[in-house]
Each structure stands twice: as C-alpha cells, then as structure tokens.
Scaffold this motif. Structure first.
Motif, PDB file in Angstrom:
ATOM      1  N   GLY A   1     -13.304 -25.332  -1.676  1.00 20.38           N
ATOM      2  CA  GLY A   1     -12.402 -26.388  -2.092  1.00 20.38           C
ATOM      3  C   GLY A   1     -10.948 -25.982  -2.233  1.00 20.38           C
ATOM      4  N   ASN A   2     -10.610 -24.752  -1.842  1.00 12.96           N
ATOM      5  CA  ASN A   2      -9.245 -24.263  -2.064  1.00 12.96           C
ATOM      6  C   ASN A   2      -8.295 -24.508  -0.896  1.00 12.96           C
ATOM      7  OD1 ASN A   2      -9.639 -23.203  -4.695  1.00 12.96           O
ATOM      8  ND2 ASN A   2     -10.712 -21.441  -3.814  1.00 12.96           N
ATOM      9  N   ILE A   3      -8.780 -24.999   0.216  1.00 11.96           N
ATOM     10  CA  ILE A   3      -7.884 -25.272   1.340  1.00 11.96           C
ATOM     11  C   ILE A   3      -7.043 -26.505   1.026  1.00 11.96           C
ATOM     12  CG2 ILE A   3      -9.506 -26.751   2.615  1.00 11.96           C
ATOM     13  CD1 ILE A   3      -8.486 -25.345   5.189  1.00 11.96           C
TER      14      ILE A   3
ATOM     15  N   HIS B   1      -4.200 -26.338   6.119  1.00 11.33           N
ATOM     16  CA  HIS B   1      -4.547 -26.916   7.423  1.00 11.33           C
ATOM     17  C   HIS B   1      -3.496 -27.963   7.733  1.00 11.33           C
ATOM     18  CE1 HIS B   1      -6.690 -28.696  10.772  1.00 11.33           C
ATOM     19  NE2 HIS B   1      -7.682 -27.830  10.630  1.00 11.33           N
ATOM     20  N   LEU B   2      -2.965 -27.941   8.927  1.00 13.01           N
ATOM     21  CA  LEU B   2      -1.915 -28.876   9.313  1.00 13.01           C
ATOM     22  C   LEU B   2      -2.461 -30.299   9.397  1.00 13.01           C
ATOM     23  CD1 LEU B   2       1.052 -29.175  10.229  1.00 13.01           C
ATOM     24  CD2 LEU B   2       0.240 -28.917  12.586  1.00 13.01           C
ATOM     25  N   ASN B   3      -1.856 -31.209   8.642  1.00  9.67           N
ATOM     26  CA  ASN B   3      -2.080 -32.661   8.665  1.00  9.67           C
ATOM     27  C   ASN B   3      -3.399 -33.133   8.051  1.00  9.67           C
ATOM     28  OD1 ASN B   3       0.405 -33.088   9.864  1.00  9.67           O
ATOM     29  ND2 ASN B   3      -0.422 -32.948  11.940  1.00  9.67           N
ATOM     30  N   TYR B   4      -4.423 -32.344   8.122  1.00 17.02           N
ATOM     31  CA  TYR B   4      -5.710 -32.737   7.525  1.00 17.02           C
ATOM     32  C   TYR B   4      -6.494 -31.456   7.230  1.00 17.02           C
ATOM     33  CZ  TYR B   4      -7.772 -31.584  12.073  1.00 17.02           C
ATOM     34  OH  TYR B   4      -8.169 -30.932  13.197  1.00 17.02           O
ATOM     35  N   LYS B   5      -7.596 -31.584   6.527  1.00 15.21           N
ATOM     36  CA  LYS B   5      -8.453 -30.423   6.304  1.00 15.21           C
ATOM     37  C   LYS B   5      -9.871 -30.756   6.741  1.00 15.21           C
ATOM     38  CE  LYS B   5      -8.895 -31.579   1.358  1.00 15.21           C
ATOM     39  NZ  LYS B   5      -8.767 -31.072  -0.020  1.00 15.21           N
ATOM     40  N   SER B   6     -10.507 -29.805   7.359  1.00  9.49           N
ATOM     41  CA  SER B   6     -11.870 -30.023   7.830  1.00  9.49           C
ATOM     42  C   SER B   6     -12.850 -29.834   6.678  1.00  9.49           C
ATOM     43  CB  SER B   6     -12.195 -29.032   8.954  1.00  9.49           C
ATOM     44  OG  SER B   6     -12.254 -27.709   8.435  1.00  9.49           O
ATOM     45  N   TYR B   7     -14.046 -30.396   6.860  1.00  9.79           N
ATOM     46  CA  TYR B   7     -15.073 -30.228   5.836  1.00  9.79           C
ATOM     47  C   TYR B   7     -15.577 -28.794   5.795  1.00  9.79           C
ATOM     48  CZ  TYR B   7     -14.988 -35.305   5.848  1.00  9.79           C
ATOM     49  OH  TYR B   7     -14.578 -36.610   5.778  1.00  9.79           O
ATOM     50  N   SER B   8     -15.655 -28.148   6.958  1.00  9.20           N
ATOM     51  CA  SER B   8     -16.063 -26.741   6.953  1.00  9.20           C
ATOM     52  C   SER B   8     -15.013 -25.890   6.249  1.00  9.20           C
ATOM     53  CB  SER B   8     -16.296 -26.238   8.378  1.00  9.20           C
ATOM     54  OG  SER B   8     -15.108 -26.293   9.150  1.00  9.20           O
ATOM     55  N   GLY B   9     -13.749 -26.243   6.421  1.00  4.46           N
ATOM     56  CA  GLY B   9     -12.686 -25.535   5.715  1.00  4.46           C
ATOM     57  C   GLY B   9     -12.809 -25.695   4.215  1.00  4.46           C
ATOM     58  N   GLN B  10     -13.146 -26.907   3.777  1.00  2.00           N
ATOM     59  CA  GLN B  10     -13.345 -27.137   2.351  1.00  2.00           C
ATOM     60  C   GLN B  10     -14.523 -26.319   1.823  1.00  2.00           C
ATOM     61  OE1 GLN B  10     -12.710 -31.806   2.860  1.00  2.00           O
ATOM     62  NE2 GLN B  10     -13.061 -31.269   0.736  1.00  2.00           N
ATOM     63  N   PHE B  11     -15.622 -26.326   2.579  1.00  2.34           N
ATOM     64  CA  PHE B  11     -16.837 -25.648   2.119  1.00  2.34           C
ATOM     65  C   PHE B  11     -16.619 -24.140   2.027  1.00  2.34           C
ATOM     66  CE2 PHE B  11     -20.887 -23.507   2.760  1.00  2.34           C
ATOM     67  CZ  PHE B  11     -21.728 -24.177   1.878  1.00  2.34           C
ATOM     68  N   TYR B  12     -16.070 -23.547   3.074  1.00  3.28           N
ATOM     69  CA  TYR B  12     -15.976 -22.086   3.123  1.00  3.28           C
ATOM     70  C   TYR B  12     -14.844 -21.523   2.256  1.00  3.28           C
ATOM     71  CZ  TYR B  12     -19.578 -21.977   6.697  1.00  3.28           C
ATOM     72  OH  TYR B  12     -20.772 -22.095   7.372  1.00  3.28           O
ATOM     73  N   THR B  13     -13.898 -22.364   1.859  1.00  2.00           N
ATOM     74  CA  THR B  13     -12.882 -21.909   0.899  1.00  2.00           C
ATOM     75  C   THR B  13     -13.214 -22.364  -0.518  1.00  2.00           C
ATOM     76  OG1 THR B  13     -11.501 -23.881   1.232  1.00  2.00           O
ATOM     77  CG2 THR B  13     -11.048 -21.969   2.642  1.00  2.00           C
TER      78      THR B  13
END
Length: 465
Positions: free
Chosen positions: A409-411, A395-407
């Motif tokens: 923790g791999n984003i 994710h560019l510049n930051y990572k979202s919490y939904s991104g963390q959850f659905y990956t």
C-alpha cells in the motif's frame, strides 16, 4: 499405458501430480494485473485495516463490485500465514481439492476409480487455471456445485436429510460469493429438469422450500444489510448495476472498477470449447452419438442441463470473460465419467489433458531459469523489488494493483506535471513509467532519470545523484 488406466491408483497419482504442479505455480508466479492483483490487494487491505465488512479497493474507497466471501477466504489466510502469492491463492487451491473429493463418489457408484472425475477436472484448462487465480469464480463454481449435487442427492430414495438443507446453504454461499447470479445459474436448469421428468410432486415432498429459503437468507442476507448500512449505495450499484446494466450493456459507463469487455454475441460458446480442450469436444461427440437416449437417463439429462444453461444464458450478453464458464466444469467432468467406459481413445485424451499443465510448468521453469519470465509478465512485482530501500515509490498517473500489493500500500500516484518535483526532493525515489508515456515527459527531466529495471511495457527509474 492401457493396463495402467484400469488401476485406480494411477488416477490418484495423477491428481497428486496435477495439484503439485498447480501449487508450485501458485508459489512462483507473481500476481497479475488487473483482476487477480486487484482481489489480492483487497484481501490485504482487509487485514491491514481490520475492516471485514466493507471490502476496499484502496484506503477508504469501498469495493462494491462483488460480495466479500472470496476476500474473506484470502484475508483469513493472510492473517494466519502472512502476505505472499501462495497464501493469497491458497483458498482456491483448497476449494478445488474439496471438489475433487466431492465428485469422486459418482465414479465409485459406476464402479470406476474414485479419483477419475478429479483427474478429468484437473486436466480441464479452465478448472486448473482457477485452482490458482485470486477471483470470485472458483467460489461461485463451488457454491453452484453444492446446490446442484445437493439437489440431486436430496431427491434420491433414502437420501440423508442434510442434502435438502445443503441446497439452500449453497445458495447462501453463492450470494456471498458473487451475488444473485448463483440462483440464475442453478434454479432454471433444476426447474427444466423437473418439468422434463414430470416428478414435481415427489420433489416437493422431499424438499421443504420454506425452511430452505430461511436458511439461504440466514446465510447470505445479513451481510447485505450490514454492508448497506456501512456503505450506503452498495445494493443499488451491485444489484442493479452489476447484475442488470452490465449484462445488457457492455459499455456500461457506471462501472467503477472494471474495464470494457465488449464481446461478440455467443462468444461464451467459443470460450467453452477453447478452455475445456480436449474434454469439451469429447462431450459433443458422445452426446451426438447418444442423442436419442439422453432424455431417457435422468442423470445425463440433469448434467447436460447444468452444463448447457450457463452458456445459453450468457449467449445474449456481450459483457463477459472466459471465467464465466467455470461453474460448468463439474458437470462436464461428470458426463465424461458417465461415458468413460465407452470412450475408445480415453488414453490419448488423458495424455493431451496432462500435456497442458505440464507445458505451463515447463514454460514457467524456463522463464525462471532464463529470467525472461519477469519481463513478459503483466505485473509490477519485479519493477519494485527492494522497494523498502527507497524513500518513496511512485507510479506515473495511476498505480497498479500489483504495485499496491507488493509495496503493501505504499506506492503513490504522481501526475505528469509534478514529476519534476521528485528530482528536487530529498531522498531516493523510485518511479514507474509506462513506455507509452515516456515521450510526454519533458526532456530535461528525462535526462535526470536512470533506468533500473523494465518489463515489456513499463520501466522503473531513479533520479541520478
């Protein structure tokens, strides 16, 4: 319809329908950024890292903003059933069901259908929303309800002894749910009620405060001590920062996890009316019509003080959001129940109440069928579908919490200056870029990007072969 309102079974059926709607939405709607996905990810991390003492907002980064009870409940469900939206939301649906059954006896005492107050509760927008939102507000509302109704039961003649202890168990649960705010929202209205009805001597005979305080400390205090030992600085941040600085300063710069919530003074009253449609207006009209009789009825006075204290308290705060009214949904429903026989248009009000969750269901079904729902939801779930097929997800510049959850923790976060390195790296990488940041990316890098998915504010890209 009118004759059906007199049948107890219609309210039980209504409760089943409303809970089924909420359960379905819990299963099909993705976790939303920022708040809901954040608490879901904290619970997922708790299970993955097996650290049940210190909630973490990311790997090895403690989350000091809230106590862990809500996280524990979601984490236990994840541990038992696995990781998905319905599971992480399950504790809040279960707590709502417990409340529905808990308040039913107050209808029976008035010779009304047992499920009437539960049916009213589930047609209050704020309440049914929080039957499926991962947050601390439902657990706080549950603890406040335990404290207030246990107090009421404890002072009745021939009451069971356990009620006087449940008051303090509720306070302890509240300390683990959201902190000292549980005392701020319960003890003042109880104290005012005692002063109004001048029966403090009788109450002191029924409630043993020394043993009660020990129970509260036993339930809620040990975790605070252990948490401070495991993560020094927690108590200063949580007690001083989250409870005092946040309340008085909407622009508090010490906030590590939240976002500015500067609101006009008194906005809590607007939230209360808007998110309790249509029932909030019913209470106003009934109260005004019976204003001369209110102080004569101890039960009505008790419920009104419980209902009004929270918005009165938050009137002078600018740092708040609408879930802050969640602890007063139960007294609102019980007041409606008390006045139910004297509400001439109760059929129409119930129909309006049922309409709101039904509309939410229809909108969700339409969005799923037309595939428009993924585009307009504030979540990265659909942008990272099949993320396991990529060598890396960024994710560019930051990572979202939904991104963390659905990956799981791999984003990873990638800075703008390093984005060109992905094009030359081996493997197939997915990168999420907010649309507003696309113009900041060098043109030679943009020419290498291939869009694979998008929503209303972000797009997912891979680098062309």
């Amino acid at each position: 319809m009118k004759r059906y309102l007199n049948k107890p079974s219609i309210y039980g059926f209504g409760v089943i329908i409303l809970l089924s709607i909420r359960g379905f939405l819990n299963a099909v709607l993705p976790l939303m950024d920022k708040t809901e996905a954040r608490y879901a990810e904290i619970a997922r991390l708790m299970v993955e890292t097996d650290n049940w003492i210190t909630p973490q907002i990311d790997y090895n980064i403690p989350f000091w903003a809230k106590p862990p009870l809500s996280t524990w409940l979601s984490a236990i469900c994840i541990k038992v059933f696995g990781v998905n939206e319905f599971v992480v939301r399950l504790p809040y649906l279960l707590l709502v069901i417990v409340l529905v059954f808990f308040v039913g006896k107050y209808a029976k005492r008035a010779y009304l259908p047992f499920f009437l107050p539960g049916c009213i509760l589930l047609t209050i927008p704020e309440f049914i929303i929080h039957a499926g939102v991962v947050s601390t507000d439902t657990v706080l509302a549950f603890s406040v309800t335990i404290v207030m109704l246990s107090f009421w039961e404890a002072i009745q003649g021939n009451s069971k002894k356990y009620w006087k202890y449940l008051i303090f168990v509720g306070l302890g649960i509240g300390l683990l749910a959201k902190g000292p705010i549980v005392g701020i929202l319960t003890l003042p209205p109880i104290t005012i009620w005692i002063l109004v009805h001048r029966n403090h001597k009788e109450i002191f005979k029924k409630i043993t405060f020394v043993s009660g305080i020990l129970i509260t400390l036993l339930v809620g205090f040990p975790w605070y001590v252990i948490a401070e030992l495991y993560s020094p600085g927690f108590i200063d941040y949580f007690i001083v920062g989250e409870h005092f600085k946040r309340f008085f300063d909407a622009t508090w710069v010490g906030d590590k996890y939240g976002f500015p919530k500067s609101q006009p003074y008194g906005i809590i009253w607007a939230f209360l009316l808007l998110f309790t449609i249509p029932w909030g207006f019913v209470v106003i009209f009934k109260f005004w019509g019976k204003r001369k009789e209110v102080l004569k009825n101890k039960w009505v006075t008790f419920l009104l003080l419980w209902l009004l204290w929270t918005p009165v308290f938050f009137t002078v705060s600018k740092s708040l959001i609408h879930p802050y009214i969640m602890p007063v949904m139960v007294p609102l429903a019980l007041l409606i129940t008390h006045w139910w026989k004297n509400i001439s248009i109760r059929r129409n009000i119930l129909q309006v109440g049922f309409l709101i969750p039904c509309i939410a269901l229809l909108i969700s079904l339409y969005g799923l069928v037309t595939k428009q729902l993924p585009y307009y939801m504030n979540t990265d779930k659909y942008l990272i579908e099949n993320s396991s097929s990529y060598d890396g997800v960024y994710h560019l510049n930051y990572k979202s919490y939904s991104g963390q959850f659905y990956t799981k923790g791999n984003i990873k976060v990638i800075a703008l200056k390093n984005i060109s390195l992905l094009s030359s790296s081996k493997g197939k990488n997915l990168i999420i870029i907010p649309d507003k940041d696309l113009s900041k990316i060098p043109q030679n890098v943009i020419s290498e990007l291939q869009k694979v998915n998008s929503n209303y504010k972000k797009s997912a890209y891979i680098f062309k072969d």
